[in-house]
Motif scaffolding. Structure first.
Motif, PDB file in Angstrom:
ATOM      1  N   HIS A  98      -8.272  10.833   2.419  1.00 55.10           N
ATOM      2  CA  HIS A  98      -9.273   9.973   3.080  1.00 55.10           C
ATOM      3  C   HIS A  98     -10.384  10.883   3.596  1.00 55.10           C
ATOM      4  O   HIS A  98     -10.203  11.639   4.559  1.00 55.10           O
ATOM      5  N   THR A 149     -18.730  -6.205   4.309  1.00 54.88           N
ATOM      6  CA  THR A 149     -17.893  -5.535   3.304  1.00 54.88           C
ATOM      7  C   THR A 149     -18.666  -4.363   2.740  1.00 54.88           C
ATOM      8  O   THR A 149     -19.900  -4.324   2.810  1.00 54.88           O
ATOM      9  N   ASP A 193     -12.244   1.112   0.505  1.00 52.91           N
ATOM     10  CA  ASP A 193     -11.627  -0.134   0.960  1.00 52.91           C
ATOM     11  C   ASP A 193     -12.754  -1.054   1.395  1.00 52.91           C
ATOM     12  O   ASP A 193     -13.508  -0.745   2.325  1.00 52.91           O
ATOM     13  N   LYS A 194     -12.915  -2.170   0.749  1.00 44.99           N
ATOM     14  CA  LYS A 194     -14.087  -3.041   0.954  1.00 44.99           C
ATOM     15  C   LYS A 194     -14.158  -3.583   2.377  1.00 44.99           C
ATOM     16  O   LYS A 194     -15.249  -3.815   2.898  1.00 44.99           O
ATOM     17  N   ASN A 235     -12.815   2.637   4.273  1.00 46.70           N
ATOM     18  CA  ASN A 235     -12.190   3.944   4.078  1.00 46.70           C
ATOM     19  C   ASN A 235     -12.465   4.445   2.671  1.00 46.70           C
ATOM     20  O   ASN A 235     -12.146   3.767   1.687  1.00 46.70           O
TER      21      ASN A 235
END
Length: 816
Positions: A47, A62, A78-79, A83
């Motif tokens: 990450h 988003t 990640d929408k 992340n």
């Protein structure tokens, strides 16, 4: 109306403000990823960032990542959470910047930004040399004591100090190590390096002056020497052997016009006749100079040449071959000739044409010592030169294929010491002088017993340093244990016969010899030990598949099976009860096969309560199973007759109980007992027979006779002698009654005589003329009378005493 519409438009625009990213700077871990820096050793799946933004109206947002066409996708997002995760490995050497389009959306409006992510370098690459290999040519006149290299530029230099010498070492090898500056790689400091070898070839340069060969030089001019004749030749060589210069010769002084030298060959000649020479000894100073390729004269050297004018000794020793004078002789021979052998291929003759002491010279062989000797060592005028082998072991083709010697002839008693040399070159031919040698004195191998025929067992290796066919090796095996095996004659692989069946139970060890032999029959041996590994290929076997046993309550019975396998655990047998009716009555020892009743069964009454079978004969199915892999088993039916311990005690009762299941055993024991009893009876009877027979032939010293009145007529009965312990020496024997009949000739008293009715006694027969009465004698335990003395039986004691004083009977009575 128009004003109202305008106000409506303003309200709608305010309600649809676009979302936006937070710009938190380059070092922030959340925001719009602008100026994000990542190390190229960041692991995939890490990450690396969090996209962070907001919507003015507070609507949820988003996130998304897009790339330009043809670009690699390095990140995923990640929408909802924003992340960002690394999904492909970074490599700064291939791509140092990554352009990504980040976007944020509230569902109505989308805002996109192109950001640039910097890929930071990590120390993940080793240095790499280019343009290898490195070969450098360096002149030998460069001074150096070692090589050094610039750590930054990589320039290889030679330090000053010692001059490189082509004549000592023509090549140097330098190992160069290149290291990087180190750096972080996955959190650790790493330093990478690489090495390469630099080959430095030393070039020969003209730095060594020439040198004369064969000094000192002596020459002789004899009285019959012709003008223009060559006296001797001086030889000088350039000290630089790599690129030698040509040599120029000249006489500096001492010639006085009588000698000259060839500028190119160094041959010194006399230019006057010996009669014109004024001195007996000339000392010439000869100069040898190097001539460079450009024609310049460089280094030079001097040598003194002594030339003596001799009136008589005008011939040096000279070597001759089959075709005249010769200074080189060659021979081809096999290595390791016998010591003392003459090299007959060399036809050498040495001659000195002078006379007397001037023609006497010595021969000597110059070269590797102790190999050959020359005969004769002293020559007068002329001789055939013989070279004899002294050290056969040193004449070895594998060590040196060519041997070179100089044959030197030098005069003994002349002041000039004339000499001459000839080269002797011997070319050696290889012979089969080496024996094949195994890599080991013995080989140990193992092979399972179920291996098929033709299976490889072990490979043996032998080497022979001889050349050609003599170095080829052929393998073979022999010995009592080699019947089941073969060996490949060339490779040395030992394998089993195609028909061979290995059985560890029959033979688990094989031992034989392997022979390595060359084409000439020379060989060596090695020993091979082969162990056949046991495989579980036998099932346990009972001696009978149906057995009967009698079990006394409280005592076990035993059943046994044998496994013919050779090794553990294949031949270890475990026992178990497979079937019993009723069950839960018997226990069996897994290891020994002993079967006994359960501990609660202590009497027949308990057994009768368990089963209605009153004869108490039960059948069990017992399994014997080995511990091999795979495991084999077999079963047997055991019939057990259960009984209680008998009340009769003693060995006979115990024996009868033990042999109840085997009547033949009891019958055999009974027959043996009866045979022993018969044998004892025969021995006792024989002993009694021989005792009685001996007692009938022994005459006692004294005999006790009962004195009683003789009836008119009576029958004599034979009775057994009854022995009693005598109180004195006179009471050894006691006779109960007189013997009447003599029908038992052996007098052993074993035949009972039936008494006959009494009869009147017969009158004694008249004595024969000239005959004498014979005295009765004692034979055994009875008194035996001669036929003509039967009257003695009826005589009284007084009559016997008067008529037969020598009769034992009378003597015994008298002694009493």
């Amino acid at each position: 109306m128009l004003l109202f519409g305008f106000c409506f438009v303003l309200i709608a625009v305010q309600a649809n403000y676009a979302p936006y990213f937070f710009d938190n700077g380059a070092r922030s871990t959340n925001g719009n990823m602008a100026l994000l820096s990542l190390s190229e050793d960041t692991p995939v799946g890490t990450h690396v960032y969090t996209l962070n933004g907001t919507d003015p109206e507070g609507d949820p947002v988003t996130y998304d990542l897009t790339y330009e066409a043809g670009s690699r996708r390095y990140f995923s997002v990640d929408k909802n959470l924003g992340n960002v995760t690394l999904i492909q490995e970074l490599d700064r050497e291939k791509e140092d910047e990554i352009e990504v389009i980040v976007s944020i959306s509230d569902g109505l409006s989308t805002v996109s930004e192109k950001v640039r992510i910097l890929v930071m370098d990590a120390n993940d690459e080793s240095p790499e040399f280019i343009n290898t290999p490195y070969i450098v040519e360096v002149p030998e006149n460069i001074h150096a004591n070692k090589f050094t290299i610039d750590r930054h530029s990589g320039v290889l230099r030679i330090k000053t100090g010692v001059t490189l010498d082509y004549e000592k070492s023509r090549t140097h090898f330098v190992v160069v190590v290149a290291k990087d500056g180190g750096g972080k790689l996955r959190g650790d400091n790493k330093v990478f390096s690489a090495t390469t070898t630099v080959t430095i070839n030393v070039e020969d340069v003209q730095d060594t002056p020439p040198m004369f060969i064969g000094t000192p030089y002596y020459g002789y001019v004899y009285e019959d020497t012709l003008a223009g004749s060559e006296v001797l030749t001086v030889v000088a060589l350039d000290g630089d052997r790599g690129k030698p210069n040509s040599i120029h010769y000249c006489i500096v002084n001492g010639s006085e016009g009588s000698f000259e030298i060839s500028n190119t060959t160094g041959a010194i000649s006399v230019i006057k006749s010996p009669n014109q020479l004024k001195k007996e000894v000339y000392e010439l100073k000869v100069k040898a100079s190097e001539i460079s390729q450009e024609g310049d004269t460089s280094d030079h050297v001097f040598a003194m040449v002594v030339i003596r004018v001799v009136d008589l000794n005008n011939h040096p020793p000279t070597f001759y071959g089959e075709n005249g004078p010769q200074n080189r002789f060659e021979l081809t021979m096999y290595e390791h000739p016998p010591e003392g052998e003459i090299l007959r291929g060399l036809k050498i003759t040495v001659n000195d044409s002078d006379q007397g002491a001037n023609a006497k010279f010595n021969l000597r062989l110059v070269g590797p010592g102790g190999i050959f000797r020359v005969v004769p060592q002293t020559v007068l005028n002329e001789a055939q030169v013989t070279i004899i082998v002294e050290n056969s072991a040193a004449i070895d083709y594998e060590s040196s294929k060519v041997l070179t010697f100089k044959l030197l002839a030098i005069e003994v008693n002349t002041p000039e010491k004339f000499s001459s040399t000839a080269d002797v070159v011997i070319h050696l031919l290889d012979t089969n002088d080496n024996v094949p040698k195994f890599s080991s004195d013995y080989y140990i191998a193992r092979i399972p017993e179920n291996s098929p025929g033709g299976s490889n067992v072990v490979a043996v290796t032998a080497t022979d340093p001889d050349s050609g066919l003599w170095g080829e090796i052929k393998y073979s095996i022999y010995g009592t244990g080699a019947d089941l095996f073969l060996i490949h004659p060339s490779t040395g692989i030992i394998y089993t016969q195609p028909w061979a069946v290995l059985d560890a139970e029959v033979n688990s060890k094989y031992n034989f010899y392997v022979k390595a032999e060359d084409t000439d029959g020379k060989y060596s041996l090695a020993e091979v030990f082969i162990t056949v590994l046991d495989v579980n290929d036998h099932s346990p076997e009972f001696n009978e598949n149906i057995q009967e046993k009698t079990m006394i309550i409280g005592s076990p019975v035993k059943i046994e099976a044998i496994d013919q396998d050779a090794e553990e655990p294949n031949n270890i047998v475990d026992y178990s009860i497979m079937q019993a009716d009723p069950a839960n009555v018997f226990d069996i020892d897994q290891s020994t096969g002993e079967i006994k009743l359960k501990s609660y069964i202590r009497s027949l009454d308990i057994i009768h309560n368990i089963t209605k079978n009153k004869d108490c004969i039960w059948s069990l199915v017992v399994q014997a199973k080995d511990r091999g892999s795979p495991s084999f088993s077999t079963t047997a039916v055991l019939k057990i007759d259960i009984t209680e311990e008998t009340l009769h005690k003693g060995p006979m009762a115990a024996f009868l109980m033990q042999t109840k299941d085997n009547p033949m055993k009891a019958l055999g024991v009974l027959a043996g007992v009866m045979g022993i009893m018969v044998l004892i009876t025969i021995m006792i009877s024989t002993a009694m027979f021989w005792r009685n027979k001996r007692s009938n032939k022994v005459m006692p010293v004294r005999r006790i006779i009962k004195k009683r009145q003789m009836p008119p007529s009576r029958t004599v009965r034979m009775e057994w002698l009854k022995f009693k312990r005598p109180s004195n020496a006179a009471e050894k024997f006691v006779i109960e009654e007189e013997v009447k009949s003599l029908h038992n000739e052996n007098s052993n008293n074993n035949i009972q005589v039936v008494p006959v009715p009494p009869a009147s006694p017969l009158p004694p027969p008249p004595p024969r003329p000239g005959s004498q009465e014979r005295c009765p004698r004692v034979a055994g335990a009875n008194c035996v009378w001669l036929p003509h003395s039967q009257a003695c039986n009826q005589a009284t004691e007084e009559q016997m005493s008067r008529q037969h004083p020598q009769c034992p009977r009378v003597r015994a009575q008298n002694e009493i």
